[in-house]
Every structure is written in structure tokens, then in C-alpha cells.
Scaffold this active site. Structure first.
Site, short mmCIF file in Angstrom:
data_model
loop_
_atom_site.label_atom_id
_atom_site.label_comp_id
_atom_site.label_asym_id
_atom_site.label_seq_id
_atom_site.Cartn_x
_atom_site.Cartn_y
_atom_site.Cartn_z
CG ASP A 13 -1.86 1.25 1.44
OD1 ASP A 13 -2.17 1.45 0.05
OD2 ASP A 13 -2.09 1.67 2.58
CB SER A 14 0.18 4.75 -0.45
OG SER A 14 -1.14 4.83 0.40
CE1 TYR A 45 1.78 5.61 -3.95
CE2 TYR A 45 0.35 3.72 -4.23
CZ TYR A 45 1.54 4.31 -4.08
OH TYR A 45 2.76 3.42 -4.35
N GLY A 46 -4.04 9.12 -2.96
CA GLY A 46 -5.35 9.63 -3.20
C GLY A 46 -4.99 11.06 -3.73
CB CYS A 77 -3.49 0.88 -2.38
SG CYS A 77 -3.83 2.20 -2.91
CG ASN A 78 -10.08 0.34 -2.33
OD1 ASN A 78 -10.91 -0.44 -2.71
ND2 ASN A 78 -9.56 0.34 -1.14
CB THR A 79 -5.68 5.12 -4.45
OG1 THR A 79 -6.72 5.69 -3.21
CG2 THR A 79 -5.84 6.49 -5.18
CB CYS A 191 -9.64 4.28 1.54
SG CYS A 191 -8.01 4.77 1.97
CB THR A 192 -6.80 -0.43 2.38
OG1 THR A 192 -5.59 0.44 1.95
CG2 THR A 192 -7.30 -1.68 1.37
CG HIS A 193 -5.16 4.65 5.02
ND1 HIS A 193 -4.44 4.16 3.65
CD2 HIS A 193 -3.90 5.07 5.77
CE1 HIS A 193 -2.98 4.51 3.79
NE2 HIS A 193 -2.95 4.98 4.70
#
Ligand code: DGL
Length: 268
Positions: A13-14, A45-46, A77-79, A191-193
Site C-alpha cells: 500500500d502507500s 496516493y489519493g 490499495c483501492n487508489t 480505502c484500506t486505511h
């Protein structure tokens, strides 16, 4: 699932968000090796342009796989996944699993016929997201809201730094204030966050909703794909970051808390 399953997965992920996916993989298959990688040098990333991410992602994926040597690469990461999954697949010679916003299960779960999608600004504006809505949520009203503030707040919370609850109320309010927002009964955490701040989001909702995320589905898919690979026994528990370790005290500490004890820098 076979208890003989071995091999290694690299969850990427970011920043800290993908740790929520790594946790699901470890819970489902404790006997496979899991490493973690965060592109902390390019976080968040977003708010990056599509062109910048398209260029960055194959490069960073390649560099990370060269050091970690996984059997499967998971973009948690969706983004990133909604933009550059084909580019990353083309750059690697191992299977790549992406993260898709959980629009389909949310559309099946809603009783009011209105779902919310909470993501980064990047994921919200993607053509891929619009296609998912068209394919899996036709007849359902989908209200989208992108917030980088929530991504940053998730990193703060995960690293033990308190964030006033009022900030969560303000950051998610536009989703419910949009036209029809008072009808939302199901929210996709795209968003995985955001699973890192599920409690804070739940505590500051204007109405009762169910949260849906993709973590468990990604874990199942990872185990399925890994079981189709020819793998051998490997050790995991390493983490990789793309910015200097001393500039990443919080990320290093959170990686360790999630079980990734050995944190190293990969310069990309
Ligand atoms: N965790 C990432 C996602 O699922 C995004 C965070 C960022 O903006 O870097 O979209």
C-alpha cells in the site's frame, strides 16, 4: 484450505492502510509467509495525478518484488488498483491481486437502496469505480465522497496519536449531507486505511449504517491464487518502506506492532 499451503505474499500500500489487509491474510492463513511494503516516499496516493501513479506503480512494484521475492503481490490499495492494475501486472512475472471497492456486497446489503462510498479523491473520480457501480449497483443510488483528511487521520490514529472525534464527524459529513444522503444505510470503506478508524467513523455517524470493506475477500482470493502456485516454505514478517527509515518512525513502529519486526528501506 490446505494446511500445507506455504509460499510468500507481499502486501503493498502507500502507507499503513494495507496492514488491515495483511491482518486478514494472516488471520485466514497463519501458515503462509507475509511481508509488507509501503510506498511511504510517495504517500498519499489519493491526491496524486493519474499519470504520476501510472508511472510510479510498476517501478515500485518491481523494486519491492526484487528484494522481497514473493510468490504473489497484493495491491492492498483501492487508489492504485482502480488505476494501474494492468500496468503492475505487465511489470511483474508473478500473480498480482488488486483491491476492488466492495460495491457489489454493499448493493446486496442495502435495504433503503442508497449506499455511500468513502474513498480517496482518486478512487472517487476513477472510470473503474463508475464501471463497478454500473455493473453491480444498477438501481441503487450510490453517493461518493473522497477524503485525504481521513487517510491522514487513520495514520495518526494507528500510530497512537489522538485525533479529536469532531474531526471525523466533519470529514465524513459531506457523504450524509449530499442529496439523498440521509437514506444511506450501507457504506463501502473503499480505502484500506479506513478500517483503522472504523470505531471513530462509527462513533460520529449522523445515522445507523453498516460498513463493508474488501479485506476478507482479498484474503480469500490471495489464498486461492497462492494455492495454485508452485511454492516452497518461506519466512515472512519483513516490512519495506520507500523513504528513509529515520523519517518513518511512526510507520516503522506501526509495522512492528502489526508483526513486521524487520523494517528496511528500498530506495525507488
Ligand atoms: N490505502 C489507499 C487506498 O486504499 C490510499 C491511501 C492514500 O491516499 O495513499 O486507496
Amino acid at each position: 484450505m490446505s494446511a500445507n499451503l506455504n509460499g510468500k505474499v507481499l502486501v503493498f500500500d502507500s502507507g499503513m492502510g494495507g496492514l488491515t489487509v495483511a491482518r486478514e491474510v494472516q488471520a485466514l492463513a497463519p501458515f503462509i509467509a507475509v511481508d509488507y511494503a509501503a510506498d511511504s516516499g510517495f504517500f498519499p496516493y489519493g491526491e496524486k495525478s493519474d499519470a504520476a501513479l501510472r508511472q510510479r506503480l510498476p517501478e515500485v512494484a518491481k523494486a519491492l518484488c526484487q528484494v522481497a521475492r514473493p510468490d504473489v503481490f497484493v495491491i492492498a490499495c483501492n487508489t492504485a488498483s482502480t488505476l494501474a492494475l494492468p500496468e503492475v501486472r505487465a511489470a511483474l512475472d508473478i500473480p498480482v491481486i488488486g483491491t476492488v471497492p466492495a460495491i457489489k456486497p454493499a448493493a446486496q446489503l442495502t435495504r433503503t437502496g442508497t449506499i455511500g462510498l468513502l474513498a480517496t479523491p482518486g478512487t472517487v473520480r476513477r472510470a473503474y469505480t463508475a464501471e463497478l457501480i454500473e455493473d453491480f449497483a444498477s438501481g441503487v443510488r450510490v453517493i461518493l465522497h473522497g477524503s485525504i483528511a481521513l487517510v491522514r487521520m487513520a495514520e495518526q490514529v494507528a500510530s497512537g496519536h489522538p485525533v479529536p472525534l469532531e474531526s471525523f464527524r466533519i470529514a465524513q459529513a459531506p457523504l450524509y449531507q449530499a442529496e439523498g444522503g440521509d437514506e444511506i444505510d450501507t457504506v463501502v470503506l473503499a480505502c484500506t486505511h479506513f478500517p483503522l478508524i472504523r470505531g471513530e467513523l462509527a462513533a460520529t455517524l449522523p445515522q445507523a449504517v453498516n460498513f463493508v470493506d474488501s479485506g476478507e475477500a482479498i484474503a480469500r482470493q490471495t489464498v486461492r491464487v497462492l494455492s495454485e502456485q508452485k511454492t516452497s516454505e518461506k519466512t515472512g514478517g519483513n516490512a519495506w518502506v520507500t523513504s528513509p527509515i529515520n523519517a518513518q518512525a511512526r510507520l516503522t513502529e506501526v509495522c512492528r506492532r502489526f508483526g513486521f519486526a524487520d523494517v528496511n528501506q528500498v530506495a525507488v
